[in-house]
Design a protein around this motif. Structure first.
Motif, PDB file in Angstrom:
ATOM      1  N   LEU A 297      36.004  33.695 -35.870  1.00 27.45           N
ATOM      2  CA  LEU A 297      34.910  34.515 -35.944  1.00 27.45           C
ATOM      3  C   LEU A 297      33.678  34.447 -35.064  1.00 27.45           C
ATOM      4  O   LEU A 297      33.564  35.203 -34.166  1.00 27.45           O
ATOM      5  CB  LEU A 297      34.329  34.836 -37.348  1.00 27.45           C
ATOM      6  CG  LEU A 297      33.177  35.687 -37.565  1.00 27.45           C
ATOM      7  CD1 LEU A 297      33.528  37.288 -37.243  1.00 27.45           C
ATOM      8  CD2 LEU A 297      32.431  35.825 -38.859  1.00 27.45           C
ATOM      9  N   PHE A 298      33.415  33.286 -34.976  1.00 29.22           N
ATOM     10  CA  PHE A 298      32.430  32.643 -34.070  1.00 29.22           C
ATOM     11  C   PHE A 298      32.694  32.929 -32.416  1.00 29.22           C
ATOM     12  O   PHE A 298      32.037  33.497 -31.735  1.00 29.22           O
ATOM     13  CB  PHE A 298      32.060  31.172 -34.062  1.00 29.22           C
ATOM     14  CG  PHE A 298      31.116  30.768 -33.085  1.00 29.22           C
ATOM     15  CD1 PHE A 298      29.676  31.088 -33.568  1.00 29.22           C
ATOM     16  CD2 PHE A 298      31.345  29.866 -32.135  1.00 29.22           C
ATOM     17  CE1 PHE A 298      28.544  30.596 -32.653  1.00 29.22           C
ATOM     18  CE2 PHE A 298      30.351  29.364 -31.285  1.00 29.22           C
ATOM     19  CZ  PHE A 298      28.927  29.891 -31.417  1.00 29.22           C
ATOM     20  N   GLU A 299      33.946  32.462 -32.326  1.00 28.07           N
ATOM     21  CA  GLU A 299      34.717  32.861 -30.924  1.00 28.07           C
ATOM     22  C   GLU A 299      34.659  34.256 -30.570  1.00 28.07           C
ATOM     23  O   GLU A 299      34.345  34.660 -29.378  1.00 28.07           O
ATOM     24  CB  GLU A 299      35.878  32.168 -30.850  1.00 28.07           C
ATOM     25  CG  GLU A 299      35.696  30.586 -30.981  1.00 28.07           C
ATOM     26  CD  GLU A 299      37.234  29.875 -30.797  1.00 28.07           C
ATOM     27  OE1 GLU A 299      38.428  30.875 -30.757  1.00 28.07           O
ATOM     28  OE2 GLU A 299      37.382  28.620 -30.946  1.00 28.07           O
ATOM     29  N   GLU A 300      35.143  35.058 -31.462  1.00 29.77           N
ATOM     30  CA  GLU A 300      35.181  36.555 -31.181  1.00 29.77           C
ATOM     31  C   GLU A 300      33.821  37.362 -31.068  1.00 29.77           C
ATOM     32  O   GLU A 300      33.909  38.091 -30.379  1.00 29.77           O
ATOM     33  CB  GLU A 300      36.086  37.119 -32.460  1.00 29.77           C
ATOM     34  CG  GLU A 300      37.374  36.713 -32.575  1.00 29.77           C
ATOM     35  CD  GLU A 300      38.300  36.656 -31.241  1.00 29.77           C
ATOM     36  OE1 GLU A 300      38.075  37.739 -30.404  1.00 29.77           O
ATOM     37  OE2 GLU A 300      39.523  36.031 -31.254  1.00 29.77           O
ATOM     38  N   CYS A 301      32.997  36.810 -31.634  1.00 28.32           N
ATOM     39  CA  CYS A 301      31.644  37.361 -31.613  1.00 28.32           C
ATOM     40  C   CYS A 301      30.955  36.961 -30.115  1.00 28.32           C
ATOM     41  O   CYS A 301      30.349  37.893 -29.696  1.00 28.32           O
ATOM     42  CB  CYS A 301      30.633  36.783 -32.796  1.00 28.32           C
ATOM     43  SG  CYS A 301      30.833  37.389 -34.473  1.00 28.32           S
ATOM     44  N   ILE A 302      31.246  35.891 -29.707  1.00 32.51           N
ATOM     45  CA  ILE A 302      31.085  35.431 -28.250  1.00 32.51           C
ATOM     46  C   ILE A 302      31.548  36.362 -27.113  1.00 32.51           C
ATOM     47  O   ILE A 302      30.834  36.767 -26.350  1.00 32.51           O
ATOM     48  CB  ILE A 302      31.186  33.970 -27.833  1.00 32.51           C
ATOM     49  CG1 ILE A 302      30.199  33.056 -28.858  1.00 32.51           C
ATOM     50  CG2 ILE A 302      31.057  33.602 -26.540  1.00 32.51           C
ATOM     51  CD1 ILE A 302      30.512  31.542 -28.757  1.00 32.51           C
ATOM     52  N   LYS A 303      32.969  36.595 -27.572  1.00 35.06           N
ATOM     53  CA  LYS A 303      33.680  37.572 -26.773  1.00 35.06           C
ATOM     54  C   LYS A 303      33.034  38.987 -26.738  1.00 35.06           C
ATOM     55  O   LYS A 303      33.075  39.621 -25.726  1.00 35.06           O
ATOM     56  CB  LYS A 303      35.196  37.584 -27.237  1.00 35.06           C
ATOM     57  CG  LYS A 303      35.830  36.295 -26.862  1.00 35.06           C
ATOM     58  CD  LYS A 303      37.248  36.682 -27.137  1.00 35.06           C
ATOM     59  CE  LYS A 303      38.065  35.237 -27.231  1.00 35.06           C
ATOM     60  NZ  LYS A 303      39.652  35.060 -27.506  1.00 35.06           N
ATOM     61  N   TYR A 304      32.774  39.314 -27.898  1.00 32.44           N
ATOM     62  CA  TYR A 304      32.069  40.565 -27.980  1.00 32.44           C
ATOM     63  C   TYR A 304      30.832  40.891 -27.419  1.00 32.44           C
ATOM     64  O   TYR A 304      30.596  41.955 -26.777  1.00 32.44           O
ATOM     65  CB  TYR A 304      31.826  40.979 -29.561  1.00 32.44           C
ATOM     66  CG  TYR A 304      31.298  42.404 -29.984  1.00 32.44           C
ATOM     67  CD1 TYR A 304      32.223  43.689 -29.753  1.00 32.44           C
ATOM     68  CD2 TYR A 304      30.210  42.686 -30.301  1.00 32.44           C
ATOM     69  CE1 TYR A 304      31.884  44.606 -30.072  1.00 32.44           C
ATOM     70  CE2 TYR A 304      29.852  43.993 -30.695  1.00 32.44           C
ATOM     71  CZ  TYR A 304      30.502  44.902 -30.748  1.00 32.44           C
ATOM     72  OH  TYR A 304      30.280  46.056 -30.918  1.00 32.44           O
ATOM     73  N   HIS A 305      29.822  39.704 -27.421  1.00 31.93           N
ATOM     74  CA  HIS A 305      28.774  39.881 -26.773  1.00 31.93           C
ATOM     75  C   HIS A 305      28.996  39.916 -25.214  1.00 31.93           C
ATOM     76  O   HIS A 305      28.234  40.791 -24.508  1.00 31.93           O
ATOM     77  CB  HIS A 305      28.077  38.613 -27.109  1.00 31.93           C
ATOM     78  CG  HIS A 305      26.667  38.385 -26.220  1.00 31.93           C
ATOM     79  ND1 HIS A 305      26.608  37.753 -25.025  1.00 31.93           N
ATOM     80  CD2 HIS A 305      25.567  38.985 -26.492  1.00 31.93           C
ATOM     81  CE1 HIS A 305      25.342  37.904 -24.396  1.00 31.93           C
ATOM     82  NE2 HIS A 305      24.858  38.604 -25.464  1.00 31.93           N
ATOM     83  N   ASP A 306      29.933  39.208 -24.475  1.00 31.32           N
ATOM     84  CA  ASP A 306      30.238  39.450 -23.230  1.00 31.32           C
ATOM     85  C   ASP A 306      30.888  40.771 -22.808  1.00 31.32           C
ATOM     86  O   ASP A 306      30.391  41.447 -21.718  1.00 31.32           O
ATOM     87  CB  ASP A 306      31.313  38.325 -22.821  1.00 31.32           C
ATOM     88  CG  ASP A 306      30.766  36.982 -22.890  1.00 31.32           C
ATOM     89  OD1 ASP A 306      29.659  36.682 -22.903  1.00 31.32           O
ATOM     90  OD2 ASP A 306      31.654  35.839 -22.947  1.00 31.32           O
TER      91      ASP A 306
END
Length: 524
Positions: free
Chosen positions: A310-319
């Protein structure tokens, strides 16, 4: 000599081929459009030129070259609105709406879809009306206004059913849109009627995309009936079928909804299967697609407690969000730039049209008298509209003893006299009556769809008007006034021999002048 019939046949064949390949072979569509453009210019076929520009615009939008697509659509729109080619304007407005959707200007897109709807209604084209309503519905669906979208999807389906009876692909697409939107809006849908509509379509009419959409609708029916075994069986069928599908965007749209359903049902396995398909399709595509898929991935991680992922996917979403903002800024700027260029193109076009009108006036009107010139007379004498008239009359007019007038008063006074004759001629000019300076002191009038009595009355009134001007002509005889003599010819023949009619009018003018001389000599 050009074989017009052969040229027309080639143009029709090219247009039909373009319609056949536009959804299956983009490069062939472009090649055929370029051939049609060349042929249309050679044949001076404005409709064919607009047709080629319309589908060149369609091609360039499909390959994401919005700049080229917009300009071809702009030119097609200009031609269509000038010549009232409403059947093509239906498509032009539709494709232009798609262009504005691609640059995230949904308001302008909706405006063009409404124009497409109006043009389709004017043409009484049920399938085109259905397409316009479908696109209008999509504008609302993009904004997640599902209840509003549903109203227009229903209208679209009504018109599809009222259109061509063999428009099976359009029927299936409309049904799948209705199923999808009803689910999104949590609204009622008559699945029995839907399945009956599918069953009414002949088996041989189905292509793979239609089969895919039918299975998609059957999934909703099973879900609605709470037949979960049947539901998951249909899910398996559609996930297998999507591997063979060429229309990946259709797969994306359908599987996106299926993924949302699986997340709502807490079904991790099928949700993950759907996400794998969506990630594959959205990879290297439009960022908004990637954003939508990423939102589902985050929802999946939260739903099934994948905290580290979830943490990694949230970072991707931000980008992705940052990229979208940058791209939207660029697209917005591009959209603004295109609108400004369109405005200036229109402004330049208006200036050009004014200049063309001015030039036409310069080469069509006699400078001195203000009536049309000999060039216009020669053109109008062989105008197809004139030749198709019920009746035509030609009058030839001559200023009496004008050489003597010039010799006595000089050319400056002579020009002033001709101007007065011109003013009198302009006063009788109207629809169906055109006046010309034939040359020197000779003038002509063409009467279109006027009766013989009207021709006689108009020419008599013209002679009286010139007499009333009381232009002295002491160069011929003391106390004389400037006058004109007229000779005319009239025909109601189906085939108008204009050269013969002109000769007859000229002969009658000569007879009138001879009779005038005899009368003058006798009175002397």
């Amino acid at each position: 000599m050009t074989d017009c019939g052969h040229g027309t046949k080639i143009i029709e064949n090219l247009e039909n081929k373009i319609l056949k390949v536009r959804l299956s072979d983009l490069e062939e569509e472009r090649r055929l459009c370029l051939l049609l453009t060349e042929k249309a210019i050679n044949e001076n076929d404005t409709y064919a030129l607009m047709f080629s520009y319309t589908f060149l615009g369609d091609y360039y939008l499909a390959v994401s070259d919005n700049q080229q697509g917009y300009y071809f659509l702009y030119e097609a729109k200009r031609i269509g609105e000038q010549y009232h080619f409403d059947d093509l304007l239906v498509r032009v407005y539709n494709y232009t709406g798609m262009f504005y959707s691609s640059v995230y200007d949904e308001i302008t897109a909706l405006d063009y879809f409404l124009k497409s709807l109006q043009a389709a209604e004017k043409e009484n084209d049920a399938l085109a009306i259905a397409a316009a309503y479908n696109n209008i519905a999509n504008c609302f669906e993009v904004k997640k206004s599902f209840h509003e979208a549903l109203k227009y999807y229903r209208k679209s389906y009504e018109y599809v059913c009222a259109g061509q009876k063999d428009s099976y692909n359009a029927q299936v697409m409309a049904l799948s849109n209705l199923c999808n939107c009803c689910y999104q809006a949590h609204d009622f849908f008559d699945f029995k009627a839907c399945i009956s509509a599918f069953e009414a379509i002949p088996d041989e009419a189905y292509n793979m995309g239609m089969v895919f959409m039918r299975k998609y609708c059957e999934i909703f029916m099973k879900l609605n009936d709470r037949d979960m075994d049947g539901f998951y069986q249909k899910i398996e069928e559609i996930l297998k079928l999507q591997e063979e599908m060429e229309d990946v965007l259709l797969v994306y749209q359908m599987v996106l909804v299926l993924c949302q359903i699986m997340l709502d049902l807490n079904h991790e396995y099928y949700a993950q299967k759907c996400l794998e398909i969506l990630k594959r399709i959205s990879s290297n595509r439009e960022k908004r697609m990637t954003k939508t898929v990423q939102e589902l991935i985050i929802k999946f991680c939260r739903k099934f407690d994948y905290q580290r992922e979830l943490f990694e996917e949230c970072i991707k979403y931000h980008d992705i969000i940052i990229d979208i903002e940058e791209n939207e800024q660029k697209s917005s700027n591009a959209g603004l730039q295109l609108k400004m260029e369109a405005f200036y193109s229109k402004e330049k076009q208006t200036d050009l049209e004014k200049e063309n009108d001015r030039l036409k006036s310069l080469i069509s009107v006699d400078d001195l008298t203000g009536v049309l010139n000999r060039r216009s007379f020669d053109q109008d004498m062989h105008d197809p509209k004139l030749l198709a008239s019920d009746s035509v009359a030609v009058a030839m007019l001559d200023v009496d003893y004008f050489k003597e007038y010039n010799d006595y008063y000089g050319h400056q006074k002579g020009d002033a006299a001709l101007k007065e004759i011109g003013r009198s001629l302009q006063s009788i000019s109207r629809i169906g009556i055109r006046t010309y300076r034939y040359g020197g002191d000779e003038f002509a009038v063409i009467f279109n769809n006027q009766s013989e009595s009207t021709v006689r009355q108009i020419l008599h009134a013209l002679k009286d008007d010139i007499k009333k001007k009381a232009i002295k002509h002491d160069g011929y005889r003391q106390g004389e006034m400037l006058s004109i003599t007229c000779g005319w010819a009239f025909t109601m023949d189906d085939v108008k021999h204009m050269d013969n009619l002109l000769k007859e009018a000229d002969d009658n003018l000569y007879k009138q002048k001879e009779q005038r001389k005899k009368d003058k000599n006798q009175s002397a």
